[in-house]
Every structure is written in structure tokens, then in C-alpha cells.
Write a protein that holds these residues in place. Structure first.
Motif, short mmCIF file in Angstrom:
data_model
loop_
_atom_site.label_atom_id
_atom_site.label_comp_id
_atom_site.label_asym_id
_atom_site.label_seq_id
_atom_site.Cartn_x
_atom_site.Cartn_y
_atom_site.Cartn_z
N SER A 491 0.81 -1.23 0.00
CA SER A 491 0.00 0.00 0.00
C SER A 491 0.84 1.27 0.00
N CYS A 492 2.17 1.14 0.02
CA CYS A 492 3.05 2.29 0.06
C CYS A 492 3.19 2.91 -1.32
N LEU A 493 3.20 4.22 -1.40
CA LEU A 493 3.27 4.94 -2.67
C LEU A 493 4.61 5.63 -2.88
N CYS A 494 5.64 5.25 -2.10
CA CYS A 494 6.95 5.87 -2.28
C CYS A 494 7.67 5.24 -3.47
N ARG A 495 8.74 5.86 -3.90
CA ARG A 495 9.49 5.37 -5.07
C ARG A 495 10.23 4.08 -4.79
N ILE A 496 10.52 3.80 -3.51
CA ILE A 496 11.26 2.58 -3.18
C ILE A 496 10.34 1.36 -3.25
N CYS A 497 9.12 1.50 -2.74
CA CYS A 497 8.20 0.37 -2.67
C CYS A 497 7.37 0.19 -3.94
N SER A 498 7.24 1.22 -4.74
CA SER A 498 6.40 1.14 -5.93
C SER A 498 7.13 1.78 -7.10
N SER A 499 7.08 1.10 -8.25
CA SER A 499 7.73 1.62 -9.45
C SER A 499 7.03 2.87 -9.96
N PHE A 504 8.11 12.48 -3.45
CA PHE A 504 8.17 12.99 -2.08
C PHE A 504 7.26 12.23 -1.13
N GLU A 505 6.80 11.07 -1.50
CA GLU A 505 5.96 10.28 -0.62
C GLU A 505 6.82 9.59 0.45
N VAL A 506 6.39 9.67 1.68
CA VAL A 506 7.11 9.05 2.78
C VAL A 506 6.88 7.55 2.77
N CYS A 507 7.96 6.79 2.94
CA CYS A 507 7.86 5.33 2.91
C CYS A 507 7.22 4.83 4.20
#
Length: 777
Positions: A491-499, A504-507
Motif C-alpha cells: 500500500s506504500c506509494l513511495c518510489r522505493i516500494c512502488s515503481s 516525495f511520498e514518505v515510505c
């Protein structure tokens, strides 16, 4: 039978000499019943023949300790009537105000105002029992400073508790002290006095009211009103759905109303309790629901019925006359609306107020603080709670194993010094000698006990030994933790968890690890306090410390990390509400006493290195007193004194080290206390044959040097048994010269042995004589 008395003046004339004093009151409303004489004491029993006027709040007659109280909340109060009708001001009021350095006018006004309050019998009984329990306390003695920590039986709180009006005021003050500070509580109290006083010429200013609140705070803290607010916060969060928006709304519900709002609540409760014809109260709240609900229950004794603005019930109380409606949409309404409903035919009253902008704060029990922290970190439901319950025992073991104490404030300073190679620096203990390093943290059983209390697992067995992770594993590899992190990753929208994530989304995984580190840090810090059964935790510190950051590095990387001793002390003291960052930065802190709890290092009292747990903090409830005066802290400082002259060396000092001896039996460690304005200044030095030698800059240096010290356990042989072969590479030195003479100190081949056998104080003095690390040219 004694003759009929027509007035209290006649009674005063005929009374025995043991009669104290009685004010001249109108007696038209008193009907004498009987007069009894017993052991030179006269007891006058009377009943009301006519109801009192609205300005008369109570009848208080003092006959050798007998008090008759008749009180009910009223709309207005007067101070001049009480002063004019009193023949003399009670000695206890003068003594209490003098003892606490508060204005007598403020004390009298607040006690008089207390008679107008609507406080339930349960709360009054709780207040009275608490004050009585503290009347004959057992003071804790701090022997190394010749001071005591405890309570006084002649202070303002004790004086107020002698009347029902005073008890009711203490109950109100307990709640006001959670509105941010005694200053904000004093402002709210000043507003209530202005709006309710019949004569506004004798009103104490807000600063005097602030001083009064501050003087009784230490006796209000054990009443644990913040625990009630925390409980309501949990009720509101538990009632919410698991949607992020709903939980965010309730997690932000930590404000208190402004002075007008609190005054409106007090007046509304007064009208509901036998004054006026109010039948019920409706409160619309936004951002302050938890505090308002707790304040309502505190005053009226019954929890309010609580609903959302969409009609969904959170808590239904059929016996309650107060209804709270939590408003989510605040565009068209104030943060607090108070509606007082009257009997049929009379209109309703409406009062609106805003938030004060201050979050509620106060001292909580460890259990309540743990539950509040779980809610704020979203660790209180479903898989998240199971994940942290499984991971925290392993995390705590990993932290205490990998966390190293540094004498430097910043690891960058150490790296810079070692890179330049200009100084021979003795700092962190080498890896091969870590088995001889003193262990700063307590035993596993103490950490496990605090962890169980904060997680609410009181029925679970306490672990005598925390479990260790297998080599190569992290806390994130534990099954339940891994499962929870996978849910967060989806459910995370950060660049690390989602392509397709946002820049600037916090993980969410990083947030989880940060909150896990914060919870673990609080557990470890609370475990440093000795006997923490009754310790109270301050809910006003929400910033992330360097200590928490170091713990997060360990849990996320699995590598050792360094943190300075002052960082740990600053974080530990802030947990109990002590702001001593400036004193710690200058290595001056010795003892601090804030919010009714005094804290100091146990090492200063025992003079023995406790291994494990040399960082243990002793504490005691109450105020710090020295020669009858109250002080907030004690700080160290180098004082005036003689410099030790070169002593004639003992013959044995020139020999090789072969057995423990004491070269200076005439010397002993002395703590000198110097009074300052509101605090104590401490000089630590040696006294020899009546001469004072002050050498240590600050006692905290003794504790600061321990991270770079090696501690050996007692050997199996006899204490006084000499070595078979004397060690020629060791030299005897004195506590005032632990490294020996300047020439000896330059020789790196020799090891100095401070010859102070049997004197723990001199050993501690030698440990604190030099700032660590030692720089050798």
C-alpha cells in the motif's frame, strides 16, 4: 444543660480557653440544638432554620478542630466579605503561603472560589485521600548532598485540603495543570475568577495564580488526571475504523480549550449541579474531545455520552446529563460549543470557544503512557500489534548488545582526531577488551518488566533473559514483522516500494521502523530508573532524540553504533519532564527536580560501579529541600580551594605494585553545597586534615569517564594477598594525581594504580579528576 445562646459571640465569651477563633457571622439562620461540654471542649451543633442567601457559600465553624461544612455551588463568590467577617487570618494560611512563596490573597481567593465548583464526591474523596497520604511522608535522603526529597505538611496544598472548598479547588487545579503549563492554567483560572467574582477589586493577578498552581503541582501529579485523558484518547481511537483518515482525525485530538472554553465548562457544570434549573448539557467538540470528556467525568463523576456528528454512538451513558458530539467538519462551527438546556419554558444558553493551541500534557503511569504511545504509533490493532509484540524483545537485546557509549558528543569528532593522528587518544574500549568494559544498561529482567508494562502484557511472564537473533538475521526477518512489512509495502506509494510511486511520498516501512525505534528507546530509557513501579512519565516530549536515531541505525543496519552518555541522560530525563539539556551540554548536571520527581545518578550515592547498570538513575517523589528551602536542581562547579602540594611519597609508593594499599588514609571525598538563587551549586573535592582541596570541575565527569574505563571483577584469592611477582611496569599514584607526576604520565609503558584501597569515594574522585579521553603529548 448550658443556657441558650443567642449568638456566636456569646458562645465565644463562655467558651473554654482552648477555643481558637470564630468569625462574627450572622446567626439568624442558625437554630441552636444543644451545647455539649466534654474535656474542656465545647461543641456547638446547629441546623439551618432558613436557607442561606446566595452569597453565603458555606458555614465553617472551628471549635478546637471541629469543622461543620455546608456547601453548594453558587454563581458568584466574594472575598471581601470573608476578610471583613474574619477576626484574624488563620495562622495556617500565612504559614502555607510563606512556605511556598505565594501570595496569601491568591490562596484565599482560590479557596473561596473552590466553594462555587461542581466537583463530584468521588473526585473530592480521591483528592483528600491523596493529600492526607502525603501529610506524613517518608522523605528520601540524598546523603551525598545532605538534602531530602519529599513533601511538606504545611504547604498550600495541605492548607487547601482542610476545607471542602479547598479540596474542590485542588481538583480543578489538577486539570488546569494539564493545559500546557502552570502559566496557561493561571490564565484560565484568572478568567474564571473575573467572570464569577461579585467584587472585582480584590482579584489576584494571573502571575500570582500561576505561582500558586506551580506550588501545588507536585501534590496534584499523583492524582493521575492525565491517565484519564489518555484513557479517553484510547476509547476514541478504538471506536474509530481502521481507515487512515479516521485514525488521523482522532490522533490529532490532543488539544485543550482556551480560557473561555474551560470557564464555560466550569460554569455549565455548576448550573447543572443544584444552581439554576439546567437539566442537561450538550458539548460539541473538535480537537479537544478527549480532554473535555475526561474533565467532564472528573468533575461530575459520570462519563459523558459521546457521539459522532453523523449520529454514531461511541459511548452511551444513560445516567449522564452531558452529551458530547465530536465534530469532524469544523468549517461552520467553533472548536467547542456549550449548550445548557433548561427546564421547559426557559431558553437554552450557548457558549462558543476556540482551542488554546496547546496540547494537553502531564505525567502518566508507565502503563498509560505505553498504551498512548501504541495508539499514536498505530501499534494498537491487528497485525501491527502482533508484529511489535514479537519483535521488541529481540530488538531490545540487539540494542543493548550493539549500542556503544562514546565520551565524544559526535562520532565525527573522534574520526577527525584519529584521522589527523596528532593526539594519542584513549577513547572507546578496544574490541578485545570489551569483556572488561562496564555494562551501562540494567539486567534483561528489568528491561523485560518495563516492556511488559508498556505493552499491557501484565499477565505474561517476565523474561529473565531477552532472546537474541541468530547471526545474520534482523528484526525485520521475524515472521510477523515480515508479514506486516509486506502489507505496508503493497500500500506504500513511495518510489522505493512502488515503481510508479511519488517522489516525495514518505515510505511506510521507514515510518514503521522509526516508530519501532522510538518505542524501544522509551523502554530502554525507563529501565534506567531504579524501582520504577510508581515512576510517572511526561507526555509532553514528542521530538526525536539522538538516542532514538542511534537505535534506529542499529535496527535497520544490524551494525554497532555510538551515542554519547549525555545524549542518553538527556533523553532519559526528558522522559520524566526534566529539561536539563544546557546543564548536560556543560557537564554540570548533578540532580534535577521537576514536576514532583527528583532524579540523580545512583553512582553519586553509592560510590560503587554497578555492573551491569552503572547508568542507573535513582529517583524519589516530592520536592528537593536543603535546610528547609526548596530548590529545583543541583549543578556541579569548580569551587575555591587549595591546590594539593607535592606530598612526601610513602616508602612503599616507590616499590613495584604488589598489593592493594591506601597511601592517603587522611583524605576523603567531600561534597560541598552552596546555595544559589533557586538551585544548589556543588563542589567536589578532597578534604585532608581539615583543609579543603577542590579539584573536580563537575561530578558528572566521574560518570562520563566510565565508557572508556575497564572494570575487573574481584579475584578468587584473598583481598590482601600480595602478588607473587610484583609488577614492575605499574606504579602507585594518589587520587589527586591518578596518572602520576608529569614525567611519569608521559611514559606510555607504565600503568598507574591509584592507591586508595578501601575508600570508594577516593576511587570515584580519581575517575573524575581528568576529562576523558586523556590527551598525552
Amino acid at each position: 444543660m448550658a443556657p441558650h445562646l443567642n449568638s456566636l459571640t456569646a458562645l465565644h465569651t463562655q467558651a473554654s480557653p482552648t477555643f481558637t477563633s470564630v468569625g462574627v457571622l450572622e446567626t439568624s439562620t442558625l437554630k441552636p440544638l444543644q451545647l455539649k461540654y466534654h474535656k474542656h471542649r465545647i461543641f456547638f451543633l446547629a441546623a439551618l432554620e432558613h436557607p442561606p442567601r446566595s452569597s453565603e457559600t458555606s458555614i465553617f465553624l472551628s471549635f478546637c478542630g471541629l469543622s461543620i461544612k455546608m456547601s453548594s455551588p453558587q454563581l458568584q463568590w466574594e472575598l471581601n466579605r470573608s476578610l471583613d467577617s474574619t477576626l484574624s487570618v488563620a495562622r495556617g494560611v500565612i504559614q502555607a503561603s510563606t512556605s511556598d512563596n505565594v501570595q496569601t490573597l491568591a490562596l484565599l481567593a482560590c479557596e473561596r472560589f473552590g466553594a462555587t465548583l461542581a466537583i463530584c464526591p468521588e473526585t473530592c474523596r480521591k483528592v483528600e485521600d491523596q493529600i492526607i497520604r502525603l501529610q506524613t511522608p517518608t522523605s528520601a535522603v540524598v546523603s551525598f548532598l545532605s538534602t531530602v526529597i519529599g513533601y511538606s505538611k504545611d504547604d498550600c496544598a495541605s492548607q487547601l485540603a482542610r476545607s471542602l472548598a479547598g479540596v474542590q479547588f485542588i481538583a480543578l487545579a489538577t486539570a488546569l495543570l494539564t493545559t500546557g503549563s502552570s502559566y496557561h492554567g493561571g490564565e484560565a483560572l484568572a478568567h474564571m475568577l473575573r467572570t464569577s467574582a461579585a467584587d472585582k477589586t480584590l482579584l489576584p493577578p494571573a502571575r500570582h495564580l500561576k505561582d500558586l498552581l506551580a506550588s501545588i503541582e507536585h501534590k496534584c501529579v499523583p492524582l493521575k488526571f492525565p491517565d484519564m485523558v489518555s484513557g479517553w484518547s484510547k476509547i476514541l481511537l478504538d471506536s474509530a475504523t481502521t481507515t487512515p483518515e479516521d485514525r488521523t482525525f482522532w490522533k490529532a485530538d490532543y488539544y485543550v480549550p482556551n480560557a473561555k472554553g474551560i470557564g464555560g465548562l466550569v460554569d455549565a457544570f455548576r448550573q447543572l449541579s443544584r444552581v439554576g434549573n439546567a437539566t442537561s448539557i450538550t458539548l460539541k467538540t473538535s480537537g479537544c474531545t478527549a480532554w473535555v470528556a475526561a474533565f467532564t467525568q472528573w468533575c461530575l463523576g459520570v462519563p459523558p455520552s459521546t457521539y459522532l456528528d453523523n449520529g454514531r454512538a461511541i459511548l452511551v451513558q444513560p445516567k449522564s446529563n452531558v452529551t458530547i458530539i465530536a465534530i469532524k467538519d469544523t468549517k461552520d462551527c467553533s472548536s467547542l460549543e456549550i449548550t445548557v438546556h433548561r427546564s421547559m419554558g426557559n431558553p437554552s444558553d450557548l457558549i462558543t470557544a476556540d482551542l488554546s493551541g496547546k496540547a494537553w500534557s502531564g505525567l502518566l503511569s508507565i502503563e498509560a503512557y505505553g498504551q498512548l504511545l501504541l495508539c499514536q504509533c498505530d501499534f494498537d490493532f491487528w497485525i501491527a500489534h502482533r508484529a511489535i509484540t514479537q519483535s521488541l524483545p529481540y530488538a531490545m537485546k540487539q540494542i543493548v548488545t550493539m549500542l556503544r557509549l562514546s565520551v565524544f558528543e559526535s562520532p565525527a569528532i573522534l574520526r577527525d582526531l584519529q584521522h589527523k593522528r596528532k593526539l594519542n587518544v584513549y577513547d572507546e574500549v578496544p574490541d578485545e577488551a570489551t569483556k572488561f568494559a562496564a555494562y551501562p544498561f540494567p539486567k534483561d529482567v528489568m528491561i523485560s518488566t518495563i516492556l511488559s508494562r508498556m505493552l499491557g502484557l501484565s499477565e505474561s511472564p517476565v523474561l529473565n533473559k531477552l532472546p537474541s537473533l541468530k547471526e545474520g538475521l534482523m528484526v525485520t526477518d521475524l515472521p510477523l514483522v515480515s508479514l506486516h512489512l509486506e502489507d505496508l509495502r503493497r500500500s506504500c506509494l513511495c518510489r522505493i516500494c512502488s515503481s510508479t510511486g511519488r517522489i516525495f511520498e514518505v515510505c511506510k516501512i521507514a515510518v514503521f521502523m522509526g516508530r519501532l525505534s522510538e518505542f524501544a528507546a522509551k523502554v530502554l530509557l525507563l529501565s534506567l530508573f531504579e524501582s520504577p513501579e510508581a515512576l510517572l512519565v511526561y507526555n509532553g516530549n514528542h521530538h526525536t532524540s539522538k538516542f532514538t536515531s542511534a537505535i534506529r541505525q542499529i535496527l535497520t543496519t544490524g551494525k554497532t553504533n555510538n551515542v554519547s552518555l549525555t545524549d542518553i541522560l538527556e533523553a532519559a530525563l526528558s522522559v520524566v519532564g526534566h529539561d536539563v539539556a544546557d546543564d548536560l551540554a556543560r557537564y554540570l548536571w548533578v540532580l534535577s527536580c521537576y514536576k514532583g520527581q527528583a532524579v540523580y545518578p545512583k553512582l553519586f550515592e553509592t560510590r560503587c560501579i554497578q555492573d551491569p547498570g552503572y547508568l542507573t538513575l535513582s529517583w524519589a517523589p516530592g520536592l528537593l529541600r536543603y535546610d528547609g528551602e526548596v530548590y529545583s536542581k543541583a549543578i556541579g562547579d569548580r569551587g575555591a580551594g587549595q591546590i594539593l602540594s607535592s606530598q612526601r611519597p610513602n616508602d612503599i609508593a616507590t616499590e613495584a605494585v604488589s598489593l592493594p594499599i591506601n597511601l592517603v588514609p587522611d583524605q576523603h571525598l567531600v561534597w560541598r553545597v552552596i546555595r544559589e538563587d533557586g538551585f544548589l551549586r556543588i563542589n567536589v573535592g578532597i578534604e585532608a586534615n581539615g583543609a579543603w582541596m577542590s579539584m573536580i570541575h563537575s561530578p558528572l565527569t566521574m560518570l562520563k569517564n566510565l565508557p572508556s574505563a575497564l572494570v575487573t571483577l574481584p579475584c578468587s584469592h584473598s583481598v590482601n594477598e600480595p602478588l607473587k611477582t610484583p609488577d614492575k611496569w605499574c606504579q602507585y599514584t594518589e587520587p589527586s594525581q591518578p596518572l602520576g607526576s608529569p614525567e611519569q604520565a608521559k611514559d606510555p609503558n607504565f600503568i598507574s594504580v591509584v592507591a586508595a584501597d578501601g575508600n570508594d569515594g577516593l576511587r570515584m574522585y580519581a575517575l573524575g579528576f581528568y576529562d576523558s579521553p586523556f590527551y598525552l603529548s
